[in-house]
Write a protein that holds these residues in place. Structure first.
Motif, short mmCIF file in Angstrom:
data_model
loop_
_atom_site.label_atom_id
_atom_site.label_comp_id
_atom_site.label_asym_id
_atom_site.label_seq_id
_atom_site.Cartn_x
_atom_site.Cartn_y
_atom_site.Cartn_z
N ALA A 73 0.26 -100.09 70.19
CA ALA A 73 -0.64 -99.33 71.05
C ALA A 73 -1.65 -100.28 71.67
O ALA A 73 -2.11 -101.23 71.04
CB ALA A 73 -1.37 -98.24 70.28
N GLY A 74 -1.96 -99.99 72.95
CA GLY A 74 -3.01 -100.73 73.63
C GLY A 74 -3.98 -99.75 74.25
O GLY A 74 -3.59 -98.67 74.71
N ASN A 75 -5.24 -100.16 74.27
CA ASN A 75 -6.24 -99.21 74.76
C ASN A 75 -6.20 -98.99 76.26
O ASN A 75 -6.91 -98.13 76.78
CB ASN A 75 -7.64 -99.67 74.32
CG ASN A 75 -8.04 -100.98 74.96
OD1 ASN A 75 -7.18 -101.80 75.32
ND2 ASN A 75 -9.34 -101.20 75.11
N THR A 76 -5.36 -99.74 76.99
CA THR A 76 -5.24 -99.54 78.44
C THR A 76 -3.84 -99.09 78.83
O THR A 76 -3.44 -99.19 79.99
CB THR A 76 -5.58 -100.85 79.18
OG1 THR A 76 -4.64 -101.87 78.78
CG2 THR A 76 -7.01 -101.29 78.89
N SER A 85 -6.43 -93.13 64.88
CA SER A 85 -7.45 -92.19 64.47
C SER A 85 -8.65 -92.25 65.39
O SER A 85 -9.29 -91.22 65.66
CB SER A 85 -7.88 -92.48 63.02
OG SER A 85 -8.35 -93.83 62.91
N ALA A 86 -8.98 -93.42 65.87
CA ALA A 86 -10.05 -93.59 66.86
C ALA A 86 -9.42 -93.58 68.24
O ALA A 86 -8.60 -94.45 68.56
CB ALA A 86 -10.82 -94.87 66.61
N LYS A 87 -9.78 -92.60 69.04
CA LYS A 87 -9.11 -92.42 70.34
C LYS A 87 -9.64 -93.42 71.37
O LYS A 87 -10.74 -93.96 71.23
CB LYS A 87 -9.31 -90.99 70.85
CG LYS A 87 -8.80 -89.93 69.88
CD LYS A 87 -7.33 -90.17 69.49
CE LYS A 87 -6.84 -89.17 68.47
NZ LYS A 87 -5.44 -89.44 68.05
N PHE A 88 -8.81 -93.63 72.39
CA PHE A 88 -9.14 -94.61 73.41
C PHE A 88 -9.88 -93.96 74.58
O PHE A 88 -9.81 -92.74 74.81
CB PHE A 88 -7.87 -95.31 73.93
CG PHE A 88 -7.16 -96.12 72.88
CD1 PHE A 88 -7.86 -96.76 71.86
CD2 PHE A 88 -5.77 -96.27 72.94
CE1 PHE A 88 -7.19 -97.52 70.91
CE2 PHE A 88 -5.11 -97.03 71.99
CZ PHE A 88 -5.81 -97.65 70.97
N GLN A 89 -10.51 -94.79 75.34
CA GLN A 89 -11.25 -94.34 76.52
C GLN A 89 -10.29 -93.81 77.58
O GLN A 89 -9.17 -94.28 77.73
CB GLN A 89 -12.08 -95.50 77.08
CG GLN A 89 -12.92 -95.15 78.28
CD GLN A 89 -13.71 -96.34 78.78
OE1 GLN A 89 -13.74 -97.40 78.13
NE2 GLN A 89 -14.34 -96.18 79.94
N SER A 117 -5.27 -104.95 78.19
CA SER A 117 -5.87 -104.36 76.99
C SER A 117 -6.74 -105.37 76.24
O SER A 117 -6.70 -106.58 76.49
CB SER A 117 -4.78 -103.84 76.06
OG SER A 117 -4.08 -104.93 75.49
N ASP A 118 -7.46 -104.82 75.32
CA ASP A 118 -8.13 -105.70 74.37
C ASP A 118 -7.07 -106.41 73.53
O ASP A 118 -5.93 -105.92 73.39
CB ASP A 118 -9.05 -104.89 73.46
CG ASP A 118 -10.22 -104.27 74.22
OD1 ASP A 118 -10.55 -104.77 75.33
OD2 ASP A 118 -10.77 -103.25 73.73
#
Length: 767
Positions: free
Chosen positions: A562-565, A508-512, A552-553
């Motif tokens: 899912a990973g933010n990178t 729901s919160a999108k990544f950079q 990723s974090d």
């Protein structure tokens, strides 16, 4: 061809006769008579003295003459005469030769009591000059004019049976002039003209027949010839005294030999003795005018035809090509099976690869089984002229997938659901751009291109694949500072990867964003040393922004998958670059061998590549060329220690290009070079044109980004970490079709053992 047709053998006799009648009449010496026989056009009329205007019956003379048989002479009308004293008697009588079928034979006899036949004229005190006409080519009877220099007697002898008026004149030149006048007054029509005895008239008639000049112009030219003949007649009287003196001097010389050496000129060779300058000028001007008029008419016809084509169609320039290839991949024994992970297959999958499996089986490249494939590449596009220095281009192409470095489609290959069992193949948008040019020449030009376009840089396939297209914007400029020396500059920005608008789709919160760009510039010089040698040298800098993988974090819940990178991984890759893991799993509830921990992989190194490229071309044997091209590349951002220590804490270090599981055994490098030799034709334009190619390359693991390099060298492991040879050649089968053959032998530079031999046979066509 016009002159050859006009002045064929059957016209030669008439040609020189009529040409000679258009020049001023004068006395011809013995040397000139001999020279006349050597002409390629044998004269049918030889005027041996000025003809008197007086056509009255000649005075009685002691001269008696007998004509030699002209049939033995090269010039059919040549007559050798004798002069001998004879008893007084009636003047000679001419025999009418108009009824004779062959060359003229005229016999003069003295009707006195002691007839004399031919004697040697060299011992006579008063030589006789005779002007005769060969009536084998004329319609009328012969007329002979003579002069007895001993007594000063002159006169002419007509045939009394056919010349009713002896005062009508005996000049042969006036007869020819009359015929020319008749030709001038006669209308010129499309029917075949009656052959004239005047070469100029014949020439003009034939030119009318060939539609080179108009009938009116022809009539004017004929009148011009008649006027010149009249001038020649007037000049005859003034030259008589000079002619007589020349005859007297000639009498002291030995008589001419009765036979003359035959001409060596061929039957098709024709030399015209004389055409008036005014006539030649008029003919030239008329022919030029007709040619220009015909050109204008043809251009007008083309213009009219072009005007019927819609304007937008004329602005399109369609081009394309088709290549059919046999490719054989051969893998010698000894390759390290199971040590070549296919990271591209992992990174392009929807979920990555589960590294927490009890028995993980990573996707692997084939390095042991030979393969034979038939492949097709076809492209078609158009360049579009938008006017006012703007152009555009569009091209579609085949391809088994969306690979940026190749448009090959394997026949029968079921890739991504396409092909196989005669299934259809996909077509891809390969080029689409808009360009503005200012200057318009290689030596003085500035251009800006936006869209998807060909590689704008001067490089080899070690750096950029031949089929690679660039997305973005590029500016190019070149300017010749001195003759032969033209510096150039190319610079641009190119998006390599753009983050999905909804990244990540399951959060729901999108990544950079993880956008990637190439910022590149290249400067160089083209130097034409002389007509045989030219040099191109360039230095380029290629900065790949944000292309390296990022860890990723910490992921505390493996189930989120899912990973933010994740988007820092390459969207496309070949083989050779060093990889690290991206997701940092730290889920305390994870059960080893049970909990799914899908992983993606990113490039372990940044890439800032310096490329030096040069080429020397030798055209000493043009169109045969010999050129040598060299390129050196070095990744200035390569850091060995950073690579060894990169990656998540649970799985740190490089994931490939190591000699063991110990990260410190990393065996990568940052340098590459290539040397390429070309021999033969630069472009294959004609049947049997050919060229040969030989190259050697050495490319370490991280010298450049492997996803954009040559897609053929190395077989299944194309990209970097390769060294070896390429030998090939091309042979033109027509101006637009050629065959090619290449053999490549590749070994890996570092890491596990790998060898590959690749053979390719191509049939190419372009349009």
């Amino acid at each position: 061809m016009l002159l050859k047709h006009l002045f064929s053998r059957q016209w030669r006799r008439l040609l020189l006769a009529t040409c000679l009648l258009t020049v001023p009449a004068r006395t011809v010496c013995a040397q000139e008579i001999a020279l006349a026989s050597d002409l390629a056009i044998h004269p049918s009329v030889i005027d041996l003295r000025p003809i008197s205007d007086d056509d009255s019956p000649p005075k009685p003379s002691s001269a008696r003459v007998t004509a030699n048989d002209a049939s033995a002479q090269i010039a059919p009308s040549r007559i050798a005469a004798s002069d001998a004293p004879a008893p007084a008697g009636p003047h000679p009588v001419a025999t009418d030769a108009s009824a004779l079928a062959g060359p003229m034979r005229i016999t003069y006899s003295d009707s006195g009591p002691a007839p004399i036949t031919t004697t040697d004229a060299t011992v006579q005190p008063a030589p006789i000059r005779i002007a005769a006409v060969d009536t084998s080519t004329l319609a009328g009877p012969v007329r002979v004019a003579y002069t007895d220099t001993a007594s000063g007697t002159t006169g002419s002898v007509p045939d009394p049976a056919t010349v009713p008026d002896p005062t009508a004149g005996s000049e042969l030149a006036s007869n020819a002039s009359a015929r020319a006048s008749d030709s001038a007054s006669a209308p010129v029509d499309s029917a075949p003209a009656t052959p004239s005895q005047n070469a100029t008239v014949n020439l003009i008639n034939l030119m009318v027949k060939r539609n080179l000049i108009t009938k009116e112009d022809a009539a004017g030219l004929i009148r011009q010839a008649q006027q010149e003949a009249d001038v020649a007649k007037a000049q005859a009287a003034t030259t008589r005294s000079t002619a007589e003196r020349a005859l007297a001097a000639q009498s002291a010389q030995p008589a001419l030999a009765p036979a003359v050496a035959p001409s060596t000129s061929s039957d098709d060779e024709v030399r015209i003795a004389y055409v008036p300058d005014v006539v030649k000028k008029q003919i030239t001007e008329q022919v030029t005018q007709n040619v220009m008029e015909q050109t204008r008419e043809e251009h007008l016809a083309d213009t009219v035809a072009a005007s019927q084509v819609p304007d937008w169609v004329k602005r399109f320039h369609v081009m394309g090509d088709v290549r059919i290839r046999y490719e054989g991949d051969q893998y010698p024994s000894g390759n390290a099976i199971g040590n070549f992970t296919n990271f591209n297959a992992i990174n392009t999958s929807a979920s990555g690869f589960n590294v927490n499996s009890a028995s993980p089986l990573l996707p692997q490249y084939n390095v042991d089984q030979d393969r034979n494939r038939f492949r097709l590449r076809t492209r078609i596009g158009a360049g579009i002229d938008l006017g006012e220095n703007f152009t555009s281009g569009i091209r579609i192409a085949s391809g088994s997938d969306d690979s940026p470095v190749t448009e090959n489609q394997t026949l029968g290959g079921a890739n991504g659901g396409q092909g196989g069992n005669f299934g259809k193949y996909q077509i891809w948008l390969d080029r689409a751009f808009l360009r503005y040019d200012y200057g318009g020449s290689p030596d003085k030009d500035v251009s800006l291109t936006i869209g998807r376009f060909d590689n704008p840089f001067f490089n080899t396939s070690m750096m950029w694949a031949d089929d690679l297209g660039f997305d973005g914007a590029v500016a190019k400029a070149s300017y010749q500072v001195v003759p032969g020396l033209t510096p150039f500059l190319t610079a641009g920005g190119f998006p390599v990867f753009n983050t999905d608008l909804n990244f990540s789709t399951n959060q729901s919160a999108k990544f950079q964003s993880e956008d990637k760009y190439l910022i590149a510039a290249q400067g160089g010089t083209r130097w034409t040393i002389n007509k045989d040698f030219s040099v191109i040298g360039a230095a380029g800098y290629y900065d790949f922004e944000n292309i390296a993988g990022k860890v990723s974090d910490p992921i505390l819940n493996a189930g989120l998958n899912a990973g933010n990178t994740d988007d820092s991984r390459p969207a496309f890759a070949q083989n050779g670059n060093t990889y690290i893991a991206l997701r940092d799993y730290e889920d305390p509830t994870a059960i080893p061998g049970v909990t799914v921990e899908n992983q993606y992989y990113g490039l372990a190194s940044d890439f800032q590549v310096l490329a030096l490229t040069g080429q020397l071309d030798c055209a000493c044997f043009d169109p045969f060329h010999m050129s040598i091209t060299g390129e050196f590349i070095k990744n200035l951002a390569f850091d060995r220690n950073a690579i060894i220590n990169a990656g998540p804490s649970s799985n740190s270090g490089p994931q490939n290009n190591t000699l063991s599981t110990n990260p410190n055994s990393f065996d990568g490098g940052d340098t590459g070079y290539l040397v390429h030799l070309d021999l033969g034709k630069v472009t294959l334009e004609h049947l049997w044109d050919w060229n040969l190619k030989l190259s050697y390359r050495y490319v370490e693991t991280d010298a450049t980004v492997d996803g954009f390099t040559d897609s053929d060298f190395g077989g299944s492991l194309t990209g970097t970490n390769l060294k070896g040879y390429t030998i090939g050649g091309n042979l033109a089968l027509s101006s637009r079709v050629w065959a090619g053959l290449r053999w490549m032998s590749a070994d890996n530079v570092s890491g596990p053992t790998f060898r590959n031999d690749l053979i390719q046979f191509d049939l190419n066509a372009k349009f």
